[in-house]
Scaffold this motif. Structure first.
Motif: not given
Length: 271
Positions: A42-54
């Motif tokens: 999408d279009t937004s200024n917020g930074v996407l923070l990824p959290y990974y479940d191995a």
């Protein structure tokens, strides 16, 4: 822009396009010329923070200022990054925290727990998989990384690499207590019975009909005795009353008399 390593050695990234659209990508660290997968969101200024479940090979994307959490599954087959679902709430998040896998509740089939930072509070968000069975789910909880380190910091600085020490999630499983309905049945034959002789028998414990029968029989005998006494009084002299009184006392009866107008009134009471 954010980048994390996943368990197969590839790199998962989040960032922006030239048109300020947020996107995610999957890259091969040996070849950055072309991504394995690239997806615009999408279009937004917020930074996407990824959290990974191995353990589940899943990625949770939380945008700063957003009120939703998107989660994806990474596989080895095209399109490699599969969209699963979106969790939405009313208040936007200022930050997000991710609990290690060994902290989830395995009895409720909880696979992830995130902590959403708001203006005045921190709200926990749980991700669960609906299951009908109360047993431990092996497919949801493979062995995960434990709290003990696999090597010392000096060994890692020397270039040594080791896999993490895995622990089983089964130790945190607490089976649900089933409520069993227990019905206690008492056998009337097991009650202790006491035998009592007829001489010590209490008429109060007998049935009403039998008690009334005994009372009427007793009164009949008393009436016959009174009739006999009245007949005797009319035929004998009053000086012989002492002998009659002694006879009545032997019969367990107390008698008093009153001579009034040549009539004798008898009042008797059981001793």
């Amino acid at each position: 822009m954010r980048a994390i390593f996943i368990r197969d050695g590839n790199i998962f990234t989040t960032g922006f396009t030239r048109m300020s659209q947020r996107e995610l990508g999957l890259w091969d660290p040996t070849n950055f010329e072309e991504p394995i997968a690239l997806l615009e969101l999408d279009t937004s200024n917020g930074v996407l923070l990824p959290y990974y479940d191995a353990d589940a090979n899943m990625v949770y994307l939380c945008g700063k200022g957003d009120s939703s959490i998107r989660y994806f599954e990474v596989t080895e087959e095209p399109p490699y990054v599969h969209y699963l679902n979106t969790f939405s709430s009313k208040e936007p998040q200022r930050g997000m925290g991710f609990m290690p896998k060994r902290g989830v509740d395995v009895t409720k089939c909880e696979i992830a727990r995130l902590y959403k930072l708001l203006d005045k509070k921190c709200e926990p968000i749980t991700m669960t998989v609906p299951r009908k069975s109360d047993l431990f789910q092996d497919d949801l909880y493979p062995d995960t990384a434990g709290p003990d380190p696999a090597m010392e910091p000096e060994e890692w600085l020397d270039g040594r690499d080791e896999d993490p020490i895995l622990i089983s999630m089964r130790e945190g499983y607490m089976p649900a207590k089933s409520r069993e309905l227990k019905v206690a049945r008492k056998n009337v034959l097991d009650r202790p019975t006491t035998r009592r002789s007829m001489s010590t028998l209490d008429t109060n414990s007998l049935p009403v009909s039998f008690g009334c029968f005994l009372f009427r029989l007793h009164m009949l005998h008393i009436q016959n005795l009174i009739y006999c006494l009245v007949t005797v009084f009319t035929e004998i002299n009053m000086t012989h009353l002492s002998l009659i009184d002694f006879t009545l006392s032997c019969c367990c009866i107390n008698i008093s008399w009153l001579n009034c107008s040549s009539n004798i009134y008898l009042a008797f009471l059981p001793i």
